[in-house]
Design an enzyme around this catalytic site. Structure first.
Site, PDB file in Angstrom:
ATOM      1  N   ARG A 198       0.838  -1.203   0.000  1.00  0.00           N
ATOM      2  CA  ARG A 198       0.000   0.000   0.000  1.00  0.00           C
ATOM      3  C   ARG A 198       0.875   1.255   0.000  1.00  0.00           C
ATOM      4  O   ARG A 198       2.030   1.227   0.434  1.00  0.00           O
ATOM      5  CB  ARG A 198      -0.901   0.020   1.242  1.00  0.00           C
ATOM      6  CG  ARG A 198      -1.829  -1.188   1.384  1.00  0.00           C
ATOM      7  CD  ARG A 198      -2.603  -1.087   2.693  1.00  0.00           C
ATOM      8  NE  ARG A 198      -3.585  -2.157   2.844  1.00  0.00           N
ATOM      9  CZ  ARG A 198      -3.346  -3.309   3.493  1.00  0.00           C
ATOM     10  NH1 ARG A 198      -2.158  -3.528   4.037  1.00  0.00           N
ATOM     11  NH2 ARG A 198      -4.291  -4.229   3.596  1.00  0.00           N
ATOM     12  N   HIS A 318      -2.547   2.946  -6.903  1.00  0.00           N
ATOM     13  CA  HIS A 318      -3.032   1.851  -6.048  1.00  0.00           C
ATOM     14  C   HIS A 318      -3.358   0.604  -6.871  1.00  0.00           C
ATOM     15  O   HIS A 318      -3.348  -0.514  -6.341  1.00  0.00           O
ATOM     16  CB  HIS A 318      -4.267   2.303  -5.264  1.00  0.00           C
ATOM     17  CG  HIS A 318      -4.753   1.275  -4.280  1.00  0.00           C
ATOM     18  ND1 HIS A 318      -4.074   0.984  -3.114  1.00  0.00           N
ATOM     19  CD2 HIS A 318      -5.836   0.452  -4.309  1.00  0.00           C
ATOM     20  CE1 HIS A 318      -4.724   0.032  -2.459  1.00  0.00           C
ATOM     21  NE2 HIS A 318      -5.789  -0.299  -3.159  1.00  0.00           N
ATOM     22  N   ARG A 321      -0.947  -2.329  -6.798  1.00  0.00           N
ATOM     23  CA  ARG A 321      -1.140  -3.339  -5.748  1.00  0.00           C
ATOM     24  C   ARG A 321      -2.111  -4.411  -6.235  1.00  0.00           C
ATOM     25  O   ARG A 321      -1.900  -5.600  -6.017  1.00  0.00           O
ATOM     26  CB  ARG A 321      -1.656  -2.665  -4.475  1.00  0.00           C
ATOM     27  CG  ARG A 321      -2.064  -3.631  -3.363  1.00  0.00           C
ATOM     28  CD  ARG A 321      -2.376  -2.845  -2.094  1.00  0.00           C
ATOM     29  NE  ARG A 321      -3.248  -3.563  -1.175  1.00  0.00           N
ATOM     30  CZ  ARG A 321      -2.829  -4.473  -0.298  1.00  0.00           C
ATOM     31  NH1 ARG A 321      -1.556  -4.795  -0.244  1.00  0.00           N
ATOM     32  NH2 ARG A 321      -3.681  -5.052   0.528  1.00  0.00           N
ATOM     33  N   HIS A 344      -4.371  -8.783   4.338  1.00  0.00           N
ATOM     34  CA  HIS A 344      -5.817  -8.624   4.434  1.00  0.00           C
ATOM     35  C   HIS A 344      -6.345  -9.300   5.696  1.00  0.00           C
ATOM     36  O   HIS A 344      -5.881 -10.383   6.067  1.00  0.00           O
ATOM     37  CB  HIS A 344      -6.511  -9.239   3.216  1.00  0.00           C
ATOM     38  CG  HIS A 344      -6.491  -8.352   2.018  1.00  0.00           C
ATOM     39  ND1 HIS A 344      -6.536  -8.825   0.733  1.00  0.00           N
ATOM     40  CD2 HIS A 344      -6.427  -7.002   1.898  1.00  0.00           C
ATOM     41  CE1 HIS A 344      -6.497  -7.816  -0.118  1.00  0.00           C
ATOM     42  NE2 HIS A 344      -6.432  -6.705   0.567  1.00  0.00           N
ATOM     43  N   TYR A 353      -8.901 -11.376  -5.994  1.00  0.00           N
ATOM     44  CA  TYR A 353      -7.737 -11.530  -6.859  1.00  0.00           C
ATOM     45  C   TYR A 353      -7.643 -12.947  -7.423  1.00  0.00           C
ATOM     46  O   TYR A 353      -7.162 -13.147  -8.527  1.00  0.00           O
ATOM     47  CB  TYR A 353      -6.472 -11.154  -6.095  1.00  0.00           C
ATOM     48  CG  TYR A 353      -6.589  -9.771  -5.507  1.00  0.00           C
ATOM     49  CD1 TYR A 353      -6.702  -8.656  -6.334  1.00  0.00           C
ATOM     50  CD2 TYR A 353      -6.652  -9.569  -4.141  1.00  0.00           C
ATOM     51  CE1 TYR A 353      -6.837  -7.378  -5.808  1.00  0.00           C
ATOM     52  CE2 TYR A 353      -6.783  -8.297  -3.607  1.00  0.00           C
ATOM     53  CZ  TYR A 353      -6.882  -7.211  -4.450  1.00  0.00           C
ATOM     54  OH  TYR A 353      -7.026  -5.959  -3.929  1.00  0.00           O
TER      55      TYR A 353
END
Length: 376
Positions: A198, A318, A321, A344, A353
């Site tokens: 991040r 972003h 990522r 996460h 993902y």
């Protein structure tokens, strides 16, 4: 009568012959008199109740919400700075203009529905956030017995579907972006993608957080063979301080992790540490040109031309990522492995993902056939 604090206190003798005081003081005499007038009307209409006579009135929503924001705990901890600032913005811009002057017990389901019907029609995500915040505050009020029921009952209002689908950068596009970025921010771009970090994590990485491993080869030469970056802190924008500040912990408990660096990125790490990082253990890897934390505005002044060179004007920083997460999923990483690598807290976030990587199933099938030889 006025008190020592120059505020006004109101009291009266009830039908039970006892003295009853207002549950709070008043800034002006006229407000104290108005309160007494309301009590007199209750007595005249037979609505006065000795049990409820001294019960505190439900506070105004604005007062309660401000106090809630100051004292809110999540798992026993105060709100993170970024979360607090986000809630403050939602309150000031979208909730208080409608509800600030209402007492908590005066807010009805009809009021909430009417507010929600006109709330941010072109910003569904922010709309869901605002509604969820109001619902959470009113849930706290209900748990504190300040309201008889939570008036937030709009079904499905706390969630929103994404309007746009993020398209990950290809490996070729990523290479173009990295090459176009200034040398001192090329590794930052690589870390954002290949390590799926991040922005707030990236700008707080310091020399001491990077570990490189060397081995001696057959010729007696030291070779860089592995490396990792430890994520234990982050930097967040503090709206009250109007600057980025260090946060002593990662975004969440899951955010504290060690991320292993892909081997092809290791030479760039060694070069960056040698040429673009201070020698102190606390030196930032990616400081602003003038020192201190790098801001998004400065970063985008470099990133916009780079994404244009890759012909990806839609790509946000972003999204790199997101790119790294999809690439990791494409290697066959399990949900638990993705969740750990990305930091996460929930499996559902990592699942996005894995779903995005399903498009590679044909390539996977072709790769399986190569295990038994060429196919016609």
């Amino acid at each position: 009568m006025p008190t020592k604090s120059k505020r006004w206190q109101a009291n009266y003798t009830g039908p039970d012959g006892k003295l009853h005081k207002a549950p709070h003081t008043f800034a002006d005499k006229i407000d104290a008199e108005a309160w007494l007038t309301d009590r007199r009307r209750e007595i005249d209409r037979g609505l006065w109740n000795a049990v409820d006579a001294d019960k505190a009135e439900s506070p105004l929503f604005e007062i309660y919400a401000d106090q809630w924001l100051k004292t809110r705990l999540v798992r026993g901890r105060p709100l993170k700075i970024r979360t607090r600032d986000h809630y403050r913005s939602l309150l000031d811009l979208h909730i208080l203009p409608t509800f600030k002057a209402k007492r908590l017990d005066q807010i009805t389901p009809a009021d909430v529905r009417a507010w929600h019907d006109h709330l941010l029609p072109d910003a569904p995500t922010m709309r869901a956030h605002a509604y969820s915040l109001l619902r959470t505050i009113m849930t706290s009020a209900y748990n504190s017995e300040l309201v008889a029921a939570n008036p937030c009952r709009v079904e499905g209002a706390g969630s929103a579907r994404r309007r746009s689908r993020t398209v990950p950068a290809s490996v070729e596009e990523l290479a173009t972006i990295v090459e176009t970025m200034p040398p001192r921010y090329q590794l930052m771009t690589l870390f954002a993608a290949w390590c799926a970090l991040r922005f707030g994590e990236l700008i707080e990485i310091r020399r001491r957080d990077v570990t490189l491993e060397y081995e001696v080869d057959d010729d007696g030469q030291w070779q860089l063979v592995a490396g990792s970056v430890s994520i234990t802190r982050g930097a967040v924008w503090d709206a009250e301080e109007t600057k980025y500040v260090m946060q002593d912990s990662a975004k969440s408990d899951a955010g504290t992790r060690v991320v292993h660096i892909p081997p092809h990125v290791l030479p760039a790490v060694a070069t960056h540490l040698a040429e673009h990082t201070g020698k102190e253990a606390t030196a930032l890897l990616f400081p602003a040109p003038e020192g201190g934390y790098l801001t998004p505005t400065t970063l985008y002044s470099y990133f916009y031309p780079a994404r244009q060179a890759a012909k990806r004007p839609d790509l946000r920083f972003h999204d790199l990522r997101h790119t790294g997460a999809v690439l990791a999923a494409a290697t066959g990483a399990t949900l638990a492995e993705l969740q750990a690598r990305l930091g996460h807290s929930t499996v559902s976030a990592a699942m996005r993902y894995q779903h995005a990587a399903k498009g590679r199933d044909r390539k996977i099938a072709e790769g399986l056939s190569k295990l038994v030889g060429d196919t016609p």
